[in-house]
Scaffold this motif. Structure first.
Motif, PDB file in Angstrom:
ATOM      1  N   ARG A  35      14.487   0.683 -23.850  1.00  0.00           N
ATOM      2  CA  ARG A  35      15.624   0.166 -23.082  1.00  0.00           C
ATOM      3  C   ARG A  35      15.806   1.047 -21.845  1.00  0.00           C
ATOM      4  O   ARG A  35      16.414   2.130 -21.928  1.00  0.00           O
ATOM      5  CB  ARG A  35      16.893   0.170 -23.940  1.00  0.00           C
ATOM      6  N   PRO A  36      15.276   0.578 -20.713  1.00  0.00           N
ATOM      7  CA  PRO A  36      15.288   1.439 -19.524  1.00  0.00           C
ATOM      8  C   PRO A  36      16.676   1.827 -19.059  1.00  0.00           C
ATOM      9  O   PRO A  36      16.847   2.838 -18.389  1.00  0.00           O
ATOM     10  CB  PRO A  36      14.575   0.591 -18.475  1.00  0.00           C
ATOM     11  N   LEU A  37      17.695   1.038 -19.415  1.00  0.00           N
ATOM     12  CA  LEU A  37      19.035   1.373 -18.934  1.00  0.00           C
ATOM     13  C   LEU A  37      19.786   2.286 -19.891  1.00  0.00           C
ATOM     14  O   LEU A  37      20.920   2.652 -19.628  1.00  0.00           O
ATOM     15  CB  LEU A  37      19.839   0.099 -18.666  1.00  0.00           C
ATOM     16  N   PHE A  38      19.143   2.642 -21.011  1.00  0.00           N
ATOM     17  CA  PHE A  38      19.808   3.589 -21.901  1.00  0.00           C
ATOM     18  C   PHE A  38      19.272   4.988 -21.637  1.00  0.00           C
ATOM     19  O   PHE A  38      18.110   5.284 -21.849  1.00  0.00           O
ATOM     20  CB  PHE A  38      19.607   3.244 -23.382  1.00  0.00           C
ATOM     21  N   ARG A  39      20.156   5.844 -21.109  1.00  0.00           N
ATOM     22  CA  ARG A  39      19.720   7.201 -20.779  1.00  0.00           C
ATOM     23  C   ARG A  39      20.437   8.227 -21.646  1.00  0.00           C
ATOM     24  O   ARG A  39      19.810   8.978 -22.375  1.00  0.00           O
ATOM     25  CB  ARG A  39      19.973   7.495 -19.302  1.00  0.00           C
ATOM     26  N   ASP A  40      21.731   8.240 -21.585  1.00  0.00           N
ATOM     27  CA  ASP A  40      22.497   9.223 -22.355  1.00  0.00           C
ATOM     28  C   ASP A  40      23.868   8.627 -22.673  1.00  0.00           C
ATOM     29  O   ASP A  40      24.199   7.533 -22.212  1.00  0.00           O
ATOM     30  CB  ASP A  40      22.660  10.533 -21.565  1.00  0.00           C
ATOM     31  N   GLU A  41      24.627   9.400 -23.467  1.00  0.00           N
ATOM     32  CA  GLU A  41      25.899   8.877 -23.953  1.00  0.00           C
ATOM     33  C   GLU A  41      26.883   8.553 -22.828  1.00  0.00           C
ATOM     34  O   GLU A  41      27.526   7.506 -22.837  1.00  0.00           O
ATOM     35  CB  GLU A  41      26.512   9.917 -24.889  1.00  0.00           C
ATOM     36  N   ALA A  42      26.957   9.447 -21.835  1.00  0.00           N
ATOM     37  CA  ALA A  42      27.944   9.249 -20.761  1.00  0.00           C
ATOM     38  C   ALA A  42      27.638   7.975 -19.976  1.00  0.00           C
ATOM     39  O   ALA A  42      28.536   7.163 -19.719  1.00  0.00           O
ATOM     40  CB  ALA A  42      27.953  10.452 -19.828  1.00  0.00           C
ATOM     41  N   SER A  43      26.362   7.777 -19.627  1.00  0.00           N
ATOM     42  CA  SER A  43      26.027   6.579 -18.840  1.00  0.00           C
ATOM     43  C   SER A  43      26.146   5.326 -19.706  1.00  0.00           C
ATOM     44  O   SER A  43      26.471   4.250 -19.206  1.00  0.00           O
ATOM     45  CB  SER A  43      24.629   6.694 -18.222  1.00  0.00           C
ATOM     46  N   PHE A  44      25.902   5.486 -21.007  1.00  0.00           N
ATOM     47  CA  PHE A  44      26.076   4.358 -21.933  1.00  0.00           C
ATOM     48  C   PHE A  44      27.535   3.862 -21.891  1.00  0.00           C
ATOM     49  O   PHE A  44      27.803   2.678 -21.709  1.00  0.00           O
ATOM     50  CB  PHE A  44      25.695   4.821 -23.353  1.00  0.00           C
ATOM     51  N   TYR A  45      28.478   4.792 -22.034  1.00  0.00           N
ATOM     52  CA  TYR A  45      29.893   4.383 -22.050  1.00  0.00           C
ATOM     53  C   TYR A  45      30.331   3.815 -20.700  1.00  0.00           C
ATOM     54  O   TYR A  45      31.115   2.874 -20.644  1.00  0.00           O
ATOM     55  CB  TYR A  45      30.795   5.562 -22.454  1.00  0.00           C
ATOM     56  N   GLU A 100      31.732   0.005 -20.234  1.00  0.00           N
ATOM     57  CA  GLU A 100      33.045  -0.261 -19.616  1.00  0.00           C
ATOM     58  C   GLU A 100      32.929  -1.241 -18.449  1.00  0.00           C
ATOM     59  O   GLU A 100      33.752  -2.137 -18.293  1.00  0.00           O
ATOM     60  CB  GLU A 100      33.677   1.043 -19.115  1.00  0.00           C
ATOM     61  N   GLN A 101      31.866  -1.056 -17.640  1.00  0.00           N
ATOM     62  CA  GLN A 101      31.669  -1.953 -16.482  1.00  0.00           C
ATOM     63  C   GLN A 101      31.427  -3.380 -16.929  1.00  0.00           C
ATOM     64  O   GLN A 101      31.783  -4.335 -16.248  1.00  0.00           O
ATOM     65  CB  GLN A 101      30.428  -1.526 -15.694  1.00  0.00           C
ATOM     66  N   ARG A 102      30.772  -3.525 -18.060  1.00  0.00           N
ATOM     67  CA  ARG A 102      30.338  -4.858 -18.467  1.00  0.00           C
ATOM     68  C   ARG A 102      31.332  -5.625 -19.325  1.00  0.00           C
ATOM     69  O   ARG A 102      31.255  -6.862 -19.384  1.00  0.00           O
ATOM     70  CB  ARG A 102      29.011  -4.734 -19.206  1.00  0.00           C
ATOM     71  N   LEU A 103      32.234  -4.918 -19.979  1.00  0.00           N
ATOM     72  CA  LEU A 103      33.165  -5.611 -20.884  1.00  0.00           C
ATOM     73  C   LEU A 103      33.910  -6.770 -20.206  1.00  0.00           C
ATOM     74  O   LEU A 103      34.019  -7.848 -20.794  1.00  0.00           O
ATOM     75  CB  LEU A 103      34.150  -4.617 -21.502  1.00  0.00           C
TER      76      LEU A 103
END
Ligand code: S3P
Length: 170
Positions: free
Chosen positions: A123-133, A137-140
């Motif tokens: 999953r190229p867009l999964f990097r770390d916990e901070a960017s995950f959250y 939040e942006q997508r909800l």
């Protein structure tokens, strides 16, 4: 907006929300074709999504994602698993609505999503916990635009399928 007598079910939701596993199980149950947008892109391009992101970047991926969605939207009846970002692009949402599809948001608690994303490679867009959250939040707000929200926390794909089958859309 709630559609009845759905001819296409689109599953939206963040990475790790179970779109593919729920979609496969649902399609089996209703005897419809199952289409996974990411898989269509990968087989069409002959490379993995990760490779597409690495070699050509996200804007190019979004272009081919939209083109693949436009083709898929002509197929029905079908259960269609979207990618985590598909629903966030306004053009895609418009296309789905115009094709008369019913959209379901698989709403999974953040901790479960994080646990699954951290476990699975590719999953190229999964990097770390901070960017995950941050991304979640942006997508909800976009996922909330779906016709129906299905709470999936702690549930197996079969349980989620049963919930979907009880919706007044069939
Ligand atoms: C993406 C999610 C992925 C895939 C691509 C981009 C996203 O799909 O489409 O890596 O923008 O969240 P899954 O949600 O199936 O992992």
């Amino acid at each position: 907006m709630v559609h009845r007598r759905a001819k296409q079910i689109y599953l939206a939701g963040f990475m790790g929300s179970g779109k593919t596993s729920v979609g496969e199980a649902l399609a089996r149950e209703v005897e419809w074709r199952f289409i996974d947008l990411d898989q269509v892109i990968e087989s069409g391009q002959g490379v993995t999504i990760r490779d597409i992101f690495e070699s050509s970047g996200e804007p190019f991926f979004r272009e081919i994602e939209r083109a693949a969605l436009a083709e898929i939207s002509k197929i029905h009846p079908a259960v269609i698993a979207l990618g985590g970002g598909t629903f966030v692009q306004p053009d895609n949402l418009r296309l789905i609505r115009e094709s008369g599809g019913t959209t379901l948001w698989l709403d999974c608690p953040a901790e479960e999503l994080l646990e699954r994303c951290a476990r699975v490679e590719g999953r190229p867009l999964f990097r770390d916990e901070a960017s995950f959250y941050r991304l979640l939040e942006q997508r909800l707000p976009f996922y909330r635009l779906a016709d129906h929200r299905i709470a999936t926390g702690g549930q197996q794909p079969q349980d989620v399928v049963q919930k979907i089958l009880r919706l007044d859309i069939w």
